[in-house]
Enzyme design. Structure first.
Site, PDB file in Angstrom:
ATOM      1  N   LEU A  37      38.612 -81.981  23.022  1.00  0.00           N
ATOM      2  CA  LEU A  37      38.416 -80.763  23.787  1.00  0.00           C
ATOM      3  C   LEU A  37      37.242 -79.973  23.217  1.00  0.00           C
ATOM      4  CD1 LEU A  37      42.133 -79.544  24.039  1.00  0.00           C
ATOM      5  CD2 LEU A  37      40.873 -80.960  25.673  1.00  0.00           C
ATOM      6  N   ASP A  38      36.507 -79.301  24.092  1.00  0.00           N
ATOM      7  CA  ASP A  38      35.441 -78.435  23.595  1.00  0.00           C
ATOM      8  C   ASP A  38      36.033 -77.064  23.267  1.00  0.00           C
ATOM      9  OD1 ASP A  38      35.624 -76.906  25.984  1.00  0.00           O
ATOM     10  OD2 ASP A  38      34.006 -78.020  26.935  1.00  0.00           O
ATOM     11  N   SER A  39      35.208 -76.158  22.784  1.00  0.00           N
ATOM     12  CA  SER A  39      35.710 -74.866  22.317  1.00  0.00           C
ATOM     13  C   SER A  39      36.361 -74.064  23.439  1.00  0.00           C
ATOM     14  CB  SER A  39      34.599 -74.061  21.648  1.00  0.00           C
ATOM     15  OG  SER A  39      33.523 -73.864  22.545  1.00  0.00           O
TER      16      SER A  39
END
Length: 83
Positions: A37-39
């Protein structure tokens, strides 16, 4: 909420909200490496977990999170402290 209920609910959230294949979710797997997952996704994850479990998560909570089991334990502990 029992431990297995927490685990199943978190896994269902990951599958439904983040389209994670349930086959790759395992307690001993690395959470970050597995989810990729990205931020912004992590922010969404925090908001969804807080809404579903009625707990408050802060950045410091994630410092020691490595595996899915660590994440399950974090939520279980937050639930215990809430009661």
């Amino acid at each position: 909420m029992k431990n297995m209920d927490v685990l199943e609910k978190i896994n269902a959230i990951l599958v439904d909200e983040f389209e994670v294949d349930s086959a790759i979710i395992s307690p001993e797997n690395n959470l970050k490496a597995t989810l990729q997952l990205d931020s912004l996704d992590y922010v969404d994850l925090v908001v969804i977990i807080e809404a579903n479990f009625g707990v408050k998560l802060v950045e410091a909570d994630f410092v020691s999170i490595v595996t899915f089991e660590d994440f399950y334990a974090l939520i279980e502990n937050k639930l215990l402290l809430r009661n």
